[in-house]
Design a protein around this motif. Structure first.
Motif, short mmCIF file in Angstrom:
data_model
loop_
_atom_site.label_atom_id
_atom_site.label_comp_id
_atom_site.label_asym_id
_atom_site.label_seq_id
_atom_site.Cartn_x
_atom_site.Cartn_y
_atom_site.Cartn_z
N PRO A 84 0.99 -1.14 0.02
CA PRO A 84 -0.07 -0.04 0.04
C PRO A 84 0.73 1.23 0.03
O PRO A 84 0.57 2.24 -0.74
N ALA A 85 2.05 1.41 0.73
CA ALA A 85 2.70 2.54 0.69
C ALA A 85 3.35 2.83 -0.56
O ALA A 85 3.95 3.91 -0.86
N CYS A 86 3.30 1.97 -1.57
CA CYS A 86 4.36 2.08 -2.82
C CYS A 86 3.04 2.14 -3.81
O CYS A 86 3.62 2.23 -5.12
N ARG A 87 1.86 2.26 -3.70
CA ARG A 87 1.04 2.44 -4.59
C ARG A 87 0.82 3.69 -5.25
O ARG A 87 1.36 4.82 -4.67
N GLY A 88 0.63 3.87 -6.70
CA GLY A 88 0.51 5.16 -7.29
C GLY A 88 1.91 5.61 -7.87
O GLY A 88 1.76 6.81 -8.17
N ARG A 89 2.80 4.74 -7.80
CA ARG A 89 4.22 5.13 -8.11
C ARG A 89 4.61 4.30 -9.46
O ARG A 89 5.93 4.59 -9.87
N GLY A 90 3.92 3.54 -9.82
CA GLY A 90 4.17 2.87 -11.16
C GLY A 90 4.67 1.55 -11.10
O GLY A 90 4.78 0.74 -11.75
N ALA A 91 4.83 0.93 -9.87
CA ALA A 91 5.15 -0.41 -9.91
C ALA A 91 4.33 -1.30 -10.26
O ALA A 91 4.75 -2.58 -10.80
N GLY A 92 3.02 -1.19 -10.01
CA GLY A 92 1.84 -2.25 -10.56
C GLY A 92 2.14 -2.27 -12.32
O GLY A 92 2.03 -3.26 -12.72
N ARG A 93 2.21 -1.27 -12.89
CA ARG A 93 2.12 -1.10 -14.07
C ARG A 93 3.56 -1.62 -14.70
O ARG A 93 3.67 -2.56 -15.53
N ALA A 94 4.48 -1.40 -14.21
CA ALA A 94 6.14 -1.90 -14.29
C ALA A 94 6.01 -3.60 -14.22
O ALA A 94 6.52 -4.20 -14.94
#
Length: 153
Positions: A84-94
């Motif tokens: 959760p703390a890393c969401r919205g920074r492109g990790a999921g798309r990467a």
């Protein structure tokens, strides 16, 4: 948490990666009835027909994971999760982009996935990546708790 700076294929049975998968289960299982839970276990993630990727931050800490199960030219996206703390920074798309490239290189012609209807952020990610809603596929049945998505490779 920092941005994910690397994504690569890794073994899912590493303690910090297992912790990500457990966090995903802890988040999803209370949201849906047991018959609507379609996650695969650690043993299934270790099979040779599964591509499993981990996103790591600049310090090398695992911040996300995801898998594609390959079968007859179709890749089913499974176990996508970003802390959760890393969401919205492109990790999921990467993660998704990396897994798709890897699967295409092995002959994958189509991607499919099932996710819960309450996973609006995930659904948005998949739709921005070109996935379109479809009906159940494979062994899935129509389930009001599920959203099914498909994308040509």
């Amino acid at each position: 948490m920092q941005r994910a700076t690397s994504v690569r294929l890794e073994q899912p049975d590493q303690p910090e990666v297992v912790a990500l998968v457990e966090a995903l289960d802890a988040y999803q299982k209370p949201l849906y009835p047991a018959e609507s839970f379609h996650g695969i276990d650690l043993q299934a993630l270790l099979r040779p027909d599964v591509l499993f990727a981990v996103a790591r931050d600049e310090a090398g800490i695992a911040v996300g994971c995801g898998a594609i199960v390959l079968q007859d030219g179709v890749g089913e996206v499974k176990r996508m999760y970003v802390a959760p703390a890393c969401r919205g920074r492109g990790a999921g798309r990467a993660l998704l982009d990396f897994l798709e490239v890897q699967a295409r290189s092995l002959g994958c012609r189509e991607f499919v996935l099932e996710t819960g209807y309450l996973q609006t952020e995930a659904i948005g990610l998949y739709e921005r990546a070109g996935y379109e809603r479809c009906g159940p596929f494979g062994d899935y049945t129509d389930d009001p708790n599920s959203v099914f998505l498909r994308k040509a490779a």
